[in-house]
Design a protein around this motif. Structure first.
Motif, mmCIF file in Angstrom:
data_model
loop_
_atom_site.group_PDB
_atom_site.id
_atom_site.type_symbol
_atom_site.label_atom_id
_atom_site.label_comp_id
_atom_site.label_asym_id
_atom_site.label_seq_id
_atom_site.Cartn_x
_atom_site.Cartn_y
_atom_site.Cartn_z
ATOM 1 N N UNK A 1 0.958 -1.247 -0.074
ATOM 2 C CA UNK A 1 0.050 0.020 -0.048
ATOM 3 C C UNK A 1 0.741 1.505 -0.267
ATOM 4 N N UNK A 2 0.382 2.274 -0.479
ATOM 5 C CA UNK A 2 1.079 3.591 -0.603
ATOM 6 C C UNK A 2 -0.109 4.676 -0.586
ATOM 7 N N UNK A 3 0.304 5.879 0.126
ATOM 8 C CA UNK A 3 -0.449 7.081 0.104
ATOM 9 C C UNK A 3 0.029 7.928 0.851
ATOM 10 N N UNK A 4 -0.721 9.138 1.077
ATOM 11 C CA UNK A 4 -0.237 10.259 1.729
ATOM 12 C C UNK A 4 -1.023 10.388 3.164
ATOM 13 N N UNK A 5 0.001 10.853 4.183
ATOM 14 C CA UNK A 5 -0.283 11.279 5.309
ATOM 15 C C UNK A 5 0.114 12.889 5.343
ATOM 16 N N UNK A 6 -0.858 13.609 5.092
ATOM 17 C CA UNK A 6 -0.518 15.218 4.893
ATOM 18 C C UNK A 6 0.213 15.172 3.627
ATOM 19 N N UNK A 7 1.500 15.698 3.517
ATOM 20 C CA UNK A 7 2.260 15.622 2.280
ATOM 21 C C UNK A 7 3.240 14.735 2.350
ATOM 22 N N UNK A 8 3.243 13.682 3.130
ATOM 23 C CA UNK A 8 4.215 12.664 3.188
ATOM 24 C C UNK A 8 3.948 11.470 2.550
ATOM 25 N N UNK B 1 -5.029 10.786 7.877
ATOM 26 C CA UNK B 1 -6.504 11.211 8.229
ATOM 27 C C UNK B 1 -7.457 11.045 7.178
ATOM 28 N N UNK B 2 -7.016 10.181 6.219
ATOM 29 C CA UNK B 2 -7.908 9.905 4.819
ATOM 30 C C UNK B 2 -9.035 9.085 5.146
ATOM 31 N N UNK B 3 -10.149 9.662 4.814
ATOM 32 C CA UNK B 3 -11.592 8.994 5.029
ATOM 33 C C UNK B 3 -11.735 7.860 3.938
ATOM 34 N N UNK B 4 -12.907 7.441 4.137
ATOM 35 C CA UNK B 4 -13.233 6.315 2.963
ATOM 36 C C UNK B 4 -13.522 6.785 1.694
ATOM 37 N N UNK B 5 -13.020 5.844 0.928
ATOM 38 C CA UNK B 5 -13.307 6.040 -0.484
ATOM 39 C C UNK B 5 -14.414 5.733 -1.112
ATOM 40 N N UNK B 6 -15.385 6.251 -0.949
ATOM 41 C CA UNK B 6 -16.937 5.765 -1.255
ATOM 42 C C UNK B 6 -17.062 4.974 -2.622
ATOM 43 N N UNK B 7 -16.330 5.685 -3.510
ATOM 44 C CA UNK B 7 -16.349 5.078 -4.998
ATOM 45 C C UNK B 7 -15.500 3.633 -4.885
ATOM 46 N N UNK B 8 -14.330 3.327 -3.940
ATOM 47 C CA UNK B 8 -13.850 2.251 -3.679
ATOM 48 C C UNK B 8 -14.934 1.271 -3.242
ATOM 49 N N UNK C 1 -6.759 -3.653 -6.722
ATOM 50 C CA UNK C 1 -5.845 -2.447 -6.965
ATOM 51 C C UNK C 1 -6.203 -1.975 -8.538
ATOM 52 N N UNK C 2 -5.810 -0.727 -8.587
ATOM 53 C CA UNK C 2 -5.152 0.158 -7.688
ATOM 54 C C UNK C 2 -5.865 0.831 -6.405
ATOM 55 N N UNK C 3 -7.105 0.588 -6.339
ATOM 56 C CA UNK C 3 -8.210 1.176 -5.600
ATOM 57 C C UNK C 3 -7.660 0.829 -4.094
ATOM 58 N N UNK C 4 -8.397 1.492 -3.059
ATOM 59 C CA UNK C 4 -7.994 1.145 -1.619
ATOM 60 C C UNK C 4 -9.161 1.871 -1.014
ATOM 61 N N UNK C 5 -9.584 1.332 0.197
ATOM 62 C CA UNK C 5 -10.857 1.972 1.019
ATOM 63 C C UNK C 5 -10.493 3.315 1.384
ATOM 64 N N UNK C 6 -9.092 3.709 1.352
ATOM 65 C CA UNK C 6 -9.026 5.197 1.853
ATOM 66 C C UNK C 6 -8.771 6.098 0.732
ATOM 67 N N UNK C 7 -9.381 7.351 0.744
ATOM 68 C CA UNK C 7 -8.984 8.284 0.017
ATOM 69 C C UNK C 7 -7.478 8.657 -0.067
ATOM 70 N N UNK C 8 -6.807 9.031 -1.169
ATOM 71 C CA UNK C 8 -5.483 9.382 -1.182
ATOM 72 C C UNK C 8 -4.639 8.110 -0.872
ATOM 73 N N UNK D 1 2.567 14.537 -6.522
ATOM 74 C CA UNK D 1 1.392 13.338 -6.224
ATOM 75 C C UNK D 1 0.444 13.746 -4.974
ATOM 76 N N UNK D 2 0.823 14.327 -3.994
ATOM 77 C CA UNK D 2 0.205 14.709 -2.638
ATOM 78 C C UNK D 2 -0.804 15.844 -3.188
ATOM 79 N N UNK D 3 -0.506 16.581 -4.182
ATOM 80 C CA UNK D 3 -1.297 17.531 -4.667
ATOM 81 C C UNK D 3 -2.471 17.075 -5.463
ATOM 82 N N UNK D 4 -2.012 16.141 -6.396
ATOM 83 C CA UNK D 4 -2.936 15.695 -7.424
ATOM 84 C C UNK D 4 -3.970 14.385 -6.791
ATOM 85 N N UNK D 5 -3.334 13.839 -5.825
ATOM 86 C CA UNK D 5 -3.958 12.619 -5.154
ATOM 87 C C UNK D 5 -4.168 11.344 -6.065
#
Length: 647
Positions: A154-161, A178-185, A197-204, A224-228
């Motif tokens: 898994x990979x994603x963003x915690x703030x800008x990290x 603090x990524x919430x639920x990705x409702x589309x996923x 994959x590549x989807x995940x339950x969390x946004x970003x 990537x953090x800006x574009x999500x």
């Protein structure tokens, strides 16, 4: 087998010690994946940190410690998995002048990267792996996942990290995650029972896809953090569709005997490679074709009885334990079986959210967890039979989909257009059969659409999730093979690319690693897959016999009455559970007031199904189980994040 975690900051870190401590907390969340050793490496000036938890399989000494630095100091590696052909690679590298201190595959992998570069080293490696590699010269991070997707990343963003890890629980440990639920996923979970994959339950947040690499530096992290949306940056080093198309373009032309001999040889080698370990090795044995082939080839190449393990269910009409026991006795395995009750199985259910980290609703997760727990009492590595159905046309749903596709071709065009115009109104009614089911498939553009309808749980999941739009998957392709091969080939490719890694292999990885057990799948050796794709369909199904060639190989080692047995699923009686011991649990999670307060599901879409089910009107247990698995996961996730916040 291990767990990895880490982070890449868009700018240098302020304090080395703080960076190391954060990485250590992320790694320690994966202690079940690696209870034998732990390590952290960080470079505050580059804003990079890697953490590792080790389950010692090869080279039990400290020489296998990770994160590991290459001899020339350029690369730092945190790695989860096994490179099975490491001995062959080591010999080649020694001839090129490389020296080795220990005999771990990690050290060989680092030398291969130094010699040939990252992507070529991956292409030369036969194994299962998730890799995080820091290149100190280029100041970039490489992430990679094996060809089939046996190991998660898994990979994603915690703030800008940028944060990454083997499981989401490692990412949750970062205070800025603090990524919430990705409702589309979430709509994919309702349709498929899992989130591909590549989807995940969390946004970003994303899953690296099988056979892909991802290169990131500080600039890419910022963008990537800006574009999500960094998932489009994933690049393949092995592409299942392309390899299958190539195999179909150059098909195997030998006879049955020649095909049998070649399949036996490649399977023998695949099994032998996966028996190499410095710890005890066993096999999951269900009594079905796939696990029986693996067990037979293990015992044929072992001087000692192979440890085999099976689970039986008291009072079940689909118990395979007697079949597994008789086969183990014939082969001469050291067999262990455990009969469990419904209460034993139900006791596993509360642990599922923590075990899987992401909502997962394949109910066979319960018996799989039980057999993994049983095997861990005797071995540290267990081979499985995963992959046979997807490679050798093993599912009966393939035949049903092909039948429906042929029938649709006989429907007059005007009638088919009328049917298609009414198909969108059917919703969940199409799960109940009859005209609704027929209308649901009438607008199919190709076999992919028919098959998607066959394997869907919720047919209109968007209607159940508030504020969601449908997320896409491989199953949305009308023709997964883009014009190559047959409808049968197209369906097998869809499952190989999606159902296999994101359901079956995910299930085995999480349940085995929860008890610190390494699972290996020899049928998913890439050489086996590419040979299977080259075979004509008549060698996969003939005269009503599925997995025809695989069964011929099995017939070399066991009597014919042990070869030709009816296929039985490794499932769970979810309907009975929800009507019995789990009814109170489900009532609480599906309470309309709770659903309305949480605001994720449309109450009017979910609550009536639960009421109809309790009244015996509909068999909605599959629809309800994936909603329940999300509800249980959501409560677990909220609690886990609260613990991090309090700390």
């Amino acid at each position: 087998m291990c767990g990895l975690a880490g982070m890449l900051l868009p700018a240098p870190a302020r304090e080395q010690a703080a960076l190391e401590e954060q990485a250590r907390r992320m790694g320690d969340a994966l202690v079940h994946r690696g209870p034998d050793d732990s390590g952290v490496w960080a470079d505050a000036s580059a804003g990079i940190a890697l953490a590792h938890r080790r389950l010692s399989i090869l080279d039990l000494s400290p020489l296998g410690h990770q994160p590991m630095t290459s001899v020339d100091g350029r690369y730092v590696l945190a790695y989860n998995g096994e490179v099975y052909n490491f001995a062959e690679l080591r010999a080649e590298l020694e001839a090129l002048g490389h020296g080795f201190r220990g005999h771990s595959d990690t050290e060989v992998l680092l030398a291969a990267i130094t010699q040939w570069g990252f992507e070529e080293a991956l292409q030369r490696s036969n194994g299962m792996f998730a890799i995080a590699l820091w290149d100190r010269a280029e100041r970039c991070l490489w992430l990679a996942r094996d060809r089939v997707g046996k190991k998660p990343l898994y990979y994603g963003w915690a703030g800008e990290t940028l944060v990454f890890g083997s499981e989401l629980k490692a990412l949750w440990q970062h205070p800025a995650f603090d990524n919430e639920v990705d409702r589309d996923a979430l709509t994919l979970l309702l349709r498929l029972d899992y989130i591909p994959a590549p989807h995940c339950i969390h946004e970003r947040c994303f899953k690296l896809m099988p056979g892909r690499v991802l290169r990131l530096d500080a600039e890419a992290v910022t963008a990537g953090a800006a574009a999500h949306r960094p998932d489009q940056l994933q690049q393949p080093f092995w592409n299942a569709r392309e390899r299958m198309q190539q195999a179909l373009a150059a098909p195997f032309t030998g006879n049955d005997a020649e095909a049998e001999e070649r399949l036996d040889a490649v399977l023998r080698d695949a099994v032998a490679l996966r028996m190499v370990a410095d710890v005890p090795v066993g096999v999951f044995l269900s009594g079905g074709t796939d696990s029986s082939v693996v067990a037979a080839l293990m015992q044929a190449q072992s001087s000692q009885p192979v440890h085999s393990f099976s689970i039986g269910f008291t009072g079940s009409d689909h118990d395979e334990a007697p079949l597994a026991k008789s086969l183990a006795q014939h082969l001469g395995c050291d067999h262990t079986e455990l009969y469990v009750s419904g209460a034993d199985a139900l006791a596993v259910v509360p642990s599922l959210p923590a075990m899987f980290d992401e909502p997962f609703a394949d109910a066979s997760q319960v018996p799989t967890a039980l057999v993994a727990r049983l095997a861990r009492q005797g071995v540290t590595v267990a081979l499985s039979g995963d992959g046979g159905d997807e490679l050798f046309f093993g599912y009966t749903r393939y035949q049903r989909a092909m039948r429906n596709w042929r029938l649709l071709g006989k429907v007059p065009a005007p009638l088919r257009r009328w049917m298609a115009s009414h198909s969108h109104t059917q919703g969940e009614a199409s799960r109940t059969g009859g005209l609704a089911a027929l209308l649901a498939e009438s607008g199919a553009r190709g076999i992919g659409d028919v098959y998607r309808n066959r394997i869907s749980r919720w047919r209109d999941p968007v209607a159940a999730v508030r504020g969601a739009q449908a997320a896409g998957s491989f199953y949305d392709l009308a023709d997964p093979l883009h014009g190559a091969g047959s409808p049968a080939d197209a369906m097998m490719l869809a499952d190989f690319s999606t159902y296999l890694p994101d359901d079956l292999l995910c299930k085995v990885d999480r349940t085995s690693m929860a008890v610190s057990l390494e699972a290996r799948a020899p049928l998913l050796d890439w050489r086996v897959a590419e040979f299977a794709w080259s075979l004509p369909m008549a060698m996969k199904q003939r005269d009503g016999v599925s997995k025809y060639l695989l069964k011929r190989v099995l017939g070399r080692y066991v009597p014919q009455d042990m070869v030709h047995r009816p296929k039985r699923g490794f499932g769970a009686p979810v309907s009975a559970w929800l009507k019995g011991d789990l009814r109170g649990w489900a009532d609480e999670l599906l309470d309309p007031a709770r659903l309305a307060e949480e605001g994720v599901f449309n109450v009017e879409a979910v609550a009536p199904l639960w009421q109809q089910f309790k009244q015996g009107e509909r068999k909605w247990h599959t629809h309800l189980w994936n909603v329940l698995m999300f509800q249980a996961w959501q409560a677990h996730w909220r609690n886990a994040r609260a613990d991090v916040t309090r700390a």
